[in-house]
Scaffold this motif. Structure first.
Motif, PDB file in Angstrom:
ATOM      1  N   SER A   1      36.982  42.550  47.791  1.00 34.10           N
ATOM      2  CA  SER A   1      35.559  42.759  48.103  1.00 34.10           C
ATOM      3  C   SER A   1      35.119  44.201  47.936  1.00 34.10           C
ATOM      4  O   SER A   1      33.993  44.536  48.239  1.00 34.10           O
ATOM      5  CB  SER A   1      35.268  42.306  49.543  1.00 34.10           C
ATOM      6  OG  SER A   1      36.021  43.071  50.467  1.00 34.10           O
ATOM      7  N   GLY A   2      36.002  45.082  47.457  1.00 30.68           N
ATOM      8  CA  GLY A   2      35.631  46.482  47.272  1.00 30.68           C
ATOM      9  C   GLY A   2      36.856  47.352  47.104  1.00 30.68           C
ATOM     10  O   GLY A   2      37.999  46.874  47.052  1.00 30.68           O
ATOM     11  N   ILE A   3      36.643  48.669  47.031  1.00 27.89           N
ATOM     12  CA  ILE A   3      37.750  49.570  46.703  1.00 27.89           C
ATOM     13  C   ILE A   3      38.810  49.617  47.798  1.00 27.89           C
ATOM     14  O   ILE A   3      39.982  49.840  47.506  1.00 27.89           O
ATOM     15  CB  ILE A   3      37.245  50.997  46.411  1.00 27.89           C
ATOM     16  CG1 ILE A   3      36.491  51.564  47.617  1.00 27.89           C
ATOM     17  CG2 ILE A   3      36.409  51.037  45.171  1.00 27.89           C
ATOM     18  CD1 ILE A   3      36.243  53.053  47.493  1.00 27.89           C
ATOM     19  N   TYR A   4      38.419  49.416  49.073  1.00 27.35           N
ATOM     20  CA  TYR A   4      39.417  49.518  50.128  1.00 27.35           C
ATOM     21  C   TYR A   4      40.439  48.377  50.037  1.00 27.35           C
ATOM     22  O   TYR A   4      41.619  48.565  50.351  1.00 27.35           O
ATOM     23  CB  TYR A   4      38.748  49.534  51.500  1.00 27.35           C
ATOM     24  CG  TYR A   4      38.229  50.893  51.906  1.00 27.35           C
ATOM     25  CD1 TYR A   4      38.103  51.923  50.973  1.00 27.35           C
ATOM     26  CD2 TYR A   4      37.867  51.170  53.222  1.00 27.35           C
ATOM     27  CE1 TYR A   4      37.634  53.172  51.343  1.00 27.35           C
ATOM     28  CE2 TYR A   4      37.397  52.420  53.599  1.00 27.35           C
ATOM     29  CZ  TYR A   4      37.279  53.415  52.652  1.00 27.35           C
ATOM     30  OH  TYR A   4      36.830  54.657  53.020  1.00 27.35           O
ATOM     31  N   ASP A   5      39.990  47.185  49.618  1.00 31.49           N
ATOM     32  CA  ASP A   5      40.930  46.092  49.399  1.00 31.49           C
ATOM     33  C   ASP A   5      41.939  46.463  48.313  1.00 31.49           C
ATOM     34  O   ASP A   5      43.143  46.214  48.435  1.00 31.49           O
ATOM     35  CB  ASP A   5      40.179  44.819  48.999  1.00 31.49           C
ATOM     36  CG  ASP A   5      39.733  44.003  50.206  1.00 31.49           C
ATOM     37  OD1 ASP A   5      40.099  44.377  51.334  1.00 31.49           O
ATOM     38  OD2 ASP A   5      39.008  43.012  50.019  1.00 31.49           O
ATOM     39  N   ILE A   6      41.439  47.050  47.244  1.00 26.45           N
ATOM     40  CA  ILE A   6      42.317  47.435  46.130  1.00 26.45           C
ATOM     41  C   ILE A   6      43.307  48.508  46.577  1.00 26.45           C
ATOM     42  O   ILE A   6      44.496  48.450  46.265  1.00 26.45           O
ATOM     43  CB  ILE A   6      41.476  47.943  44.939  1.00 26.45           C
ATOM     44  CG1 ILE A   6      40.465  46.871  44.519  1.00 26.45           C
ATOM     45  CG2 ILE A   6      42.373  48.321  43.768  1.00 26.45           C
ATOM     46  CD1 ILE A   6      39.474  47.355  43.485  1.00 26.45           C
ATOM     47  N   LEU A   7      42.809  49.512  47.321  1.00 30.75           N
ATOM     48  CA  LEU A   7      43.689  50.573  47.801  1.00 30.75           C
ATOM     49  C   LEU A   7      44.742  50.025  48.760  1.00 30.75           C
ATOM     50  O   LEU A   7      45.909  50.428  48.723  1.00 30.75           O
ATOM     51  CB  LEU A   7      42.855  51.663  48.494  1.00 30.75           C
ATOM     52  CG  LEU A   7      41.934  52.483  47.588  1.00 30.75           C
ATOM     53  CD1 LEU A   7      41.012  53.351  48.440  1.00 30.75           C
ATOM     54  CD2 LEU A   7      42.732  53.355  46.637  1.00 30.75           C
ATOM     55  N   TYR A   8      44.331  49.089  49.613  1.00 34.66           N
ATOM     56  CA  TYR A   8      45.246  48.556  50.620  1.00 34.66           C
ATOM     57  C   TYR A   8      46.418  47.810  49.967  1.00 34.66           C
ATOM     58  O   TYR A   8      47.584  47.964  50.366  1.00 34.66           O
ATOM     59  CB  TYR A   8      44.483  47.618  51.556  1.00 34.66           C
ATOM     60  CG  TYR A   8      45.359  46.959  52.602  1.00 34.66           C
ATOM     61  CD1 TYR A   8      45.773  47.663  53.728  1.00 34.66           C
ATOM     62  CD2 TYR A   8      45.775  45.644  52.451  1.00 34.66           C
ATOM     63  CE1 TYR A   8      46.582  47.058  54.681  1.00 34.66           C
ATOM     64  CE2 TYR A   8      46.579  45.030  53.392  1.00 34.66           C
ATOM     65  CZ  TYR A   8      46.980  45.751  54.510  1.00 34.66           C
ATOM     66  OH  TYR A   8      47.790  45.158  55.444  1.00 34.66           O
ATOM     67  N   TYR A   9      46.156  47.027  48.943  1.00 37.53           N
ATOM     68  CA  TYR A   9      47.195  46.197  48.343  1.00 37.53           C
ATOM     69  C   TYR A   9      47.970  46.887  47.219  1.00 37.53           C
ATOM     70  O   TYR A   9      49.056  46.420  46.841  1.00 37.53           O
ATOM     71  CB  TYR A   9      46.580  44.899  47.803  1.00 37.53           C
ATOM     72  CG  TYR A   9      46.159  43.951  48.899  1.00 37.53           C
ATOM     73  CD1 TYR A   9      47.100  43.231  49.620  1.00 37.53           C
ATOM     74  CD2 TYR A   9      44.813  43.783  49.231  1.00 37.53           C
ATOM     75  CE1 TYR A   9      46.725  42.361  50.637  1.00 37.53           C
ATOM     76  CE2 TYR A   9      44.419  42.923  50.240  1.00 37.53           C
ATOM     77  CZ  TYR A   9      45.383  42.221  50.939  1.00 37.53           C
ATOM     78  OH  TYR A   9      45.007  41.364  51.950  1.00 37.53           O
TER      79      TYR A   9
ATOM     80  N   GLU B   1      46.337  55.393  53.249  1.00 39.00           N
ATOM     81  CA  GLU B   1      46.510  54.367  54.271  1.00 39.00           C
ATOM     82  C   GLU B   1      45.157  53.732  54.590  1.00 39.00           C
ATOM     83  O   GLU B   1      44.169  54.443  54.828  1.00 39.00           O
ATOM     84  CB  GLU B   1      47.111  54.972  55.540  1.00 39.00           C
ATOM     85  CG  GLU B   1      47.327  53.953  56.649  1.00 39.00           C
ATOM     86  CD  GLU B   1      47.871  54.570  57.926  1.00 39.00           C
ATOM     87  OE1 GLU B   1      48.127  53.819  58.886  1.00 39.00           O
ATOM     88  OE2 GLU B   1      48.015  55.815  57.968  1.00 39.00           O
ATOM     89  N   ILE B   2      45.112  52.413  54.580  1.00 35.25           N
ATOM     90  CA  ILE B   2      43.900  51.676  54.946  1.00 35.25           C
ATOM     91  C   ILE B   2      44.176  50.956  56.264  1.00 35.25           C
ATOM     92  O   ILE B   2      45.118  50.159  56.365  1.00 35.25           O
ATOM     93  CB  ILE B   2      43.493  50.658  53.873  1.00 35.25           C
ATOM     94  CG1 ILE B   2      43.286  51.341  52.517  1.00 35.25           C
ATOM     95  CG2 ILE B   2      42.223  49.911  54.295  1.00 35.25           C
ATOM     96  CD1 ILE B   2      42.132  52.323  52.476  1.00 35.25           C
ATOM     97  N   VAL B   3      43.360  51.234  57.274  1.00 34.40           N
ATOM     98  CA  VAL B   3      43.546  50.612  58.580  1.00 34.40           C
ATOM     99  C   VAL B   3      42.300  49.801  58.926  1.00 34.40           C
ATOM    100  O   VAL B   3      41.188  50.147  58.525  1.00 34.40           O
ATOM    101  CB  VAL B   3      43.816  51.663  59.675  1.00 34.40           C
ATOM    102  CG1 VAL B   3      45.109  52.399  59.398  1.00 34.40           C
ATOM    103  CG2 VAL B   3      42.657  52.639  59.790  1.00 34.40           C
ATOM    104  N   ARG B   4      42.510  48.721  59.650  1.00 35.11           N
ATOM    105  CA  ARG B   4      41.402  47.858  60.068  1.00 35.11           C
ATOM    106  C   ARG B   4      41.245  47.956  61.584  1.00 35.11           C
ATOM    107  O   ARG B   4      42.204  47.790  62.330  1.00 35.11           O
ATOM    108  CB  ARG B   4      41.656  46.404  59.676  1.00 35.11           C
ATOM    109  CG  ARG B   4      40.477  45.456  59.994  1.00 35.11           C
ATOM    110  CD  ARG B   4      40.839  44.014  59.688  1.00 35.11           C
ATOM    111  NE  ARG B   4      41.066  43.800  58.281  1.00 35.11           N
ATOM    112  CZ  ARG B   4      40.091  43.481  57.409  1.00 35.11           C
ATOM    113  NH1 ARG B   4      38.848  43.360  57.834  1.00 35.11           N
ATOM    114  NH2 ARG B   4      40.378  43.288  56.141  1.00 35.11           N
TER     115      ARG B   4
END
Length: 834
Positions: A637-645, A652-655
Motif C-alpha cells: 500500500s506504499g513505500i513503508y510496506d516495501i521497506l518493511y519486507y 526499521e519499520i515499526v507499527r
C-alpha cells in the motif's frame, strides 16, 4: 398623514384607518413567517484567524463556525467544510477538509519556507452552499511576507531593542486628489417634490475610504446643504423638496471638481427610516399615488416578518415599530404598490437594547511578570443574568503589535451581523460594532451605501442541486470492460487503509453507481482499494470512475495584488524581521555552512538534496527509487510496506498500537523525516506510509545528523535529545509529502481520496520549571496563546491558564463565543506584563 403603529402582538391603525382596514392589518400580522428567498436556507461560514499577516514558515491558525443562515444557530446540515489556500494566480496551494461537530471545527495551514511572498485568499465553503453561487462562501485575504527579503532586511537589531516598549512614531503623508465620490439616494432614487436622505461614499484610487467634506449646489450654484464623512469616507445628508427640473452637484472642500448627484425622477416613491428612543419610524411617500393602498414588507435574512397593508393619506403613510421587538441585524423595508410590486426599498441595521449573550472576562491579576502563568476566567450569561452554555475560543496577542488590526478586522459579531449579509468587502468591519460614540450613524451610512442593492438575501435560486455533505464519501461508477451484462448490479468491496483497515461492501444500482459512506478518517488523504465481484465471489473486470468534488470557480480580486501598503503592516513586518534575526543567533550554530557555499559531492544533487546535505551531512544509506519499484508487490500500500519486507537491513519499520507505520534508522536514536527538504510535522507522519513507490526518487538515511537537536526542537516545539537521525525522502514532484500523492488514477481500483485534516495543538512554552538554559532562549512571541475549542461548564464558566513570553506591555485577550441558540458574543480584555 396616516400613522400605523406596529408592536409585537398588536397593530393599531390611527387617524383615517377604518375598522375593516384594522382587521385586515391584524390578519396579515398574525400570518406565519414566509420565505421570500431560499437563500435563507444557506449556511453562513466564519473563520476566526489568529491574524491577517504572516511570514513564510509560520502557521495560520483558524477556528471554523458554520451556522444556519436564518438564525445563526450552529448547522445540523453539513459535517464537512472545505477550506482552500489560493494564490494570486488563482491556483489552490493547499486544501483542507475540516470535520464539523455541531457546526464547529478548527485547523491550520503551515506556510512552507519555499512559499512565494504575496497576497493569498483563504476560501471556505460547504457542498450545500454551492447552491447559492459564492454569496455564502467565506473569503479572507491574508498577506505573507518573507523575513529575509532584501527590501525588508535591516542590520543591527538586538534582543533588548525588541523587548523595549518605547514606540517610535513615523508620519506618513499621502496626497491623493483622485477621489471617487458616489451618491446613493435612501430608497433608490431622488423623486420630484419629495424629500430624501442621500448616502455618500468617497474612495481614493486604491479603493479605500477617505475622509471628505463638501457642499451640495443646484444648477444655479445655490448652496443647498453641506456634508462631512466619517473616517471611512461615508455619511449622509438631507435634500428637502427635490426639484426634478434642476440638477444637483457637489464640490469637495479645497477642490474645484464637480461631482454630479443622480437626476431626480418626476414620478416615484420614497421610503425613509428614522429611529428615536428605540422607536423605528418608516415614512412612505409617493408623488402620484395619493390615497391608494400600499404594502409594507419587513423581512430579515430572506424571511418575511410582517406584511402590512394600509391606504396612503395625501401620498404619505407612517409605520411605527418597537426596535426591541424586531431581531438584531439587517432588516429590509419594502414599499409595494397594490399589485405588490416593489417601488422603494431600504436596508436598516437594528440594534436592540441589551444583549442576548453577556461575557465577563477576568484574570487573577492585572499585572504579570515575564514568563509568569496567567489564569483567566470567562463567564457567560443571558439577558436575564442566567448562566448559558457556549462554545468559545481564546486568542491572546501582543496588543501593541497586533491589537490595532484586531480591533478593525472582522470578528464573530461583525461577520455574522454584517459581512456575511452584504456583498463586497466592508472596510474595517470590526469598527462598526465596537464601542465608538457614532456607532448608529456609521452603521446607517454603511446601510445607505454598501447596502444599496448589495444584499445577499434578495436573489432566489430555482434549483438546489447540491446536497449537504454529512460525512466522508467515496462515490463513482463501475464500468464494465467487457461490454456484456450491461445494466446489471455489481457487488463491490472497498478497503480503506487508515489508522485501521476497514472493509465496506455495497451493491451498485443498475447504472453502476455506488456511494460509500466512510467512518471519520483523519490525516489529509486515504489509500482506498475497490474490487468488483459476482455473487459467487469471483472477481470481474471492471474499471472505476471515482467522482471528484470540484472546487468552485476562483475569483481573486485584482486590487488585492496592488493595494496600498499599510504603515501598520510595514511596521509589523519590520519587527518580525528583527525577531527572526535575534532567534537565528540562537538556532544556527557556529560553523554552519553558508547558503551560497558550493557543496562538492560525488553525485548529482537536486536543490532539496543540496539543502538537506548542507544542513545535516552526507547520507549513510541511499535506497534508489527504482529499487523500491522493482521490489513492489500488488498488495503493497506504499513505500513503508516495501521497506518493511525488503530493506530491513537498512531501515526499521515499526507499527504502533493505532496501526500507523513509522520509519527509523537502525541505531536506536530518535529519527525525524524530511520530504523534498520540507520537515514533516508530527501529525503528518501517518501519511508517509502510503506514498506511492513510483513517486520516489530516493530514500536516504543520515545517521547522527548535524544540528539534530535544534532542528528537532523546531519541529516538535519542545526539548529534544542532542543527537538523532534524519530520513530524507525525495520525490519526482519535489513538492513535499502532499505533492507525492496521485490524486486520481482513471480506470484503476486503487486511489487516494481526501479525508479530514488532523488538528494541530498550538504549542507554547511551559515555564513551571525554568532552567538556566531556558533563560538563554528569548521568547518573543506576539501570539501568546490560541485555544479554538472551549466549552463552558454547568455554571457557564471557562477557566484556562497560559504562560506569558518576554515581550512587555499590554496583552490583549480576545474571546469569541456562540451558543446553541445562535447568540454570539465578542469581548476584548487587556492585562499588563512588566
Amino acid at each position: 398623514m396616516a400613522v400605523l403603529k406596529v408592536s409585537k402582538y398588536s397593530f393599531v391603525c390611527l387617524f383615517l384607518l377604518l375598522s375593516s382596514c384594522f382587521n385586515s392589518v391584524v390578519a396579515n400580522s398574525q400570518e406565519s413567517k414566509t420565505t421570500i428567498s431560499n437563500t435563507s436556507l444557506a449556511e453562513k461560514i466564519y473563520l476566526q484567524l489568529d491574524k491577517d499577516i504572516y511570514t513564510k514558515g509560520s502557521t495560520i491558525w483558524f477556528k471554523s463556525i458554520v451556522t444556519k443562515s436564518v438564525d445563526n444557530t450552529p448547522t445540523d446540515l453539513s459535517s464537512v467544510l472545505h477550506i482552500e489556500l489560493i494564490n494570486a494566480e488563482e491556483t489552490i496551494i493547499e486544501k483542507k477538509l475540516i470535520k464539523l461537530n455541531q457546526g464547529i471545527g478548527n485547523g491550520h495551514f503551515d506556510l512552507p519556507e519555499t512559499l512565494q511572498a504575496g497576497t493569498y485568499l483563504i476560501r471556505a465553503y460547504t457542498e450545500w452552499n454551492k447552491n447559492f453561487d459564492s454569496d455564502f462562501f467565506f473569503e479572507k485575504y491574508v498577506q505573507v511576507f518573507s523575513l529575509y527579503d532584501s527590501t525588508t532586511n535591516k542590520e543591527g537589531t538586538s534582543q533588548s531593542e525588541l523587548l523595549s516598549t518605547e514606540e517610535k512614531t513615523e508620519t506618513t503623508s499621502i496626497i491623493n486628489n483622485d477621489i471617487d465620490l458616489q451618491f446613493l439616494p435612501e430608497s433608490g432614487e431622488l423623486v420630484h417634490g419629495l424629500s430624501s436622505k442621500v448616502g455618500f461614499k468617497a474612495l481614493n484610487s486604491f479603493g479605500t475610504g477617505i475622509t471628505v467634506e463638501g457642499t451640495v449646489f443646484d444648477d444655479e450654484n445655490n448652496q443647498i446643504t453641506t456634508f462631512k464623512s466619517n473616517a471611512l469616507g461615508m455619511g449622509s445628508f438631507q435634500l428637502d423638496s427635490v426639484n426634478g427640473n434642476k440638477t444637483y452637484h457637489a464640490k469637495l472642500k479645497n477642490t474645484s471638481k464637480i461631482h454630479p448627484l443622480p437626476k431626480a425622477t418626476f414620478m416615484g416613491h420614497v421610503l425613509s427610516v428614522v429611529e428615536q428612543d428605540k422607536i423605528i419610524t418608516i415614512n412612505t411617500s409617493s408623488n402620484y399615488l395619493k390615497n391608494d393602498s400600499i404594502y409594507l414588507n419587513v423581512s430579515f435574512r430572506g424571511t418575511t416578518l410582517h406584511e402590512l397593508k394600509a391606504p396612503l393619506k395625501n401620498g404619505t403613510l407612517k409605520f411605527l415599530f418597537s426596535s426591541n421587538e424586531l431581531p438584531e441585524g439587517i432588516l429590509v423595508f419594502k414599499m409595494m404598490d397594490a399589485n405588490k410590486r416593489t417601488v422603494a426599498e431600504r436596508l436598516y441595521f437594528n440594534k436592540r437594547l441589551g444583549n442576548d449573550l453577556n461575557l465577563k472576562v477576568a484574570t487573577n491579576k492585572s499585572k504579570y511578570s515575564k514568563r509568569e502563568l496567567t489564569h483567566l476566567t470567562l463567564e457567560t450569561t443571558n439577558d436575564k443574568g442566567e448562566s448559558i452554555n457556549v462554545n468559545a475560543s481564546i486568542l491572546v496577542i501582543d496588543k501593541k503589535e497586533l491589537g490595532p488590526m484586531q480591533s478593525l478586522r472582522d470578528n464573530i459579531l461583525s461577520y455574522f451581523l454584517l459581512s456575511s449579509e452584504l456583498k463586497g468587502e466592508i472596510e474595517n468591519p470590526g469598527y462598526y460594532l465596537s464601542n465608538n460614540e457614532n456607532k448608529e450613524a456609521d452603521l446607517d451610512a454603511l446601510m445607505l451605501t454598501q447596502g444599496w442593492r448589495h444584499y445577499k438575501y434578495s436573489k432566489p435560486y430555482d434549483k438546489l442541486s447540491f446536497r449537504p455533505e454529512t460525512a466522508l464519501t467515496v462515490s463513482g461508477t463501475a464500468i464494465n470492460k467487457s461490454f456484456t451484462n450491461k445494466d446489471k448490479q455489481v457487488n463491490l468491496t472497498m478497503m480503506t487503509f487508515g489508522k485501521e483497515e476497514v472493509l465496506y461492501t455495497q451493491t451498485t444500482d443498475t447504472l453502476g453507481r455506488f456511494n460509500f459512506t466512510l467512518d471519520d478518517e483523519f490525516g489529509g488523504s486515504l489509500n482506498v482499494l475497490i474490487q468488483s465481484t459476482k455473487k459467487s465471489g469471483k472477481k470481474v473486470n471492471y474499471d472505476f470512475r471515482i467522482d471528484e468534488k470540484k472546487s468552485p470557480i476562483i475569483v481573486f480580486e485584482p486590487k488585492k495584488i496592488i493595494e496600498k501598503p499599510d504603515p501598520i503592516i510595514e511596521k509589523l513586518v519590520e519587527k518580525e524581521v528583527k525577531k527572526a534575526r535575534v532567534m537565528d543567533d540562537f538556532y544556527i550554530p557556529e560553523g554552519n555552512i553558508a547558503l551560497d557555499e558550493v557543496l562538492l559531492t560525488g553525485r548529482n544533487l537536486n536543490a532539496a538534496q543540496q539543502k538537506v546535505t548542507k544542513r545535516f551531512g552526507e547520507p549513510d544509506i541511499i535506497i534508489d527509487g527504482k529499487e523500491l519499484q522493482e521490489k513492489e508487490q500488488r498488495w503493497h500500500s506504499g513505500i513503508y510496506d516495501i521497506l518493511y519486507y525488503n530493506f530491513r537491513d537498512k531501515i526499521e519499520i515499526v507499527r504502533t498500537i493505532d496501526g500507523i507505520l513509522y520509519a527509523k534508522a537502525l541505531n536506536n536514536e530518535p529519527t525525524l523525516i524530511i520530504v523534498d527538504g520540507i520537515p514533516v510535522q508530527l501529525y503528518e507522519y501517518q501519511n508517509l506510509q502510503n506514498i506511492p513507490a513510483e513517486e520516489i526518487t530516493s530514500v536516504e538515511v543520515i545517521e547522527y545528523a548535524k544540528s539534530f537537536g535544534m532542528f528537532c526542537s523546531k519541529v516538535i516545539m519542545g526539548r529534544c535529545p542532542g543527537q538523532g537521525n534524519i530520513i530524507a525522502i525525495y520525490t519526482k514532484g519535489q513538492r513535499g509529502i502532499y505533492g507525492a500523492y496521485t490524486r486520481h488514477i482513471k480506470g484503476l481500483s486503487q486511489t487516494m481520496i481526501p479525508i479530514f485534516s488532523e488538528s494541530k495543538t498550538f504549542y507554547a512554552p511551559k515555564y513551571d520549571t525554568i532552567t538556566a538554559e531556558d533563560l538563554e532562549w528569548p521568547d518573543l512571541r506576539s501570539l501568546i496563546h490560541w485555544e479554538p475549542i472551549l466549552k463552558t461548564d454547568n455554571s457557564g464558566k471557562i477557566e484556562i491558564s497560559f504562560y506569558n513570553g518576554d515581550i512587555t506591555g499590554d496583552m490583549m485577550v480576545i474571546m469569541e463565543v456562540i451558543s446553541d441558540n445562535g447568540s454570539i458574543g465578542y469581548q476584548e480584555y487587556s492585562y499588563k506584563v512588566e
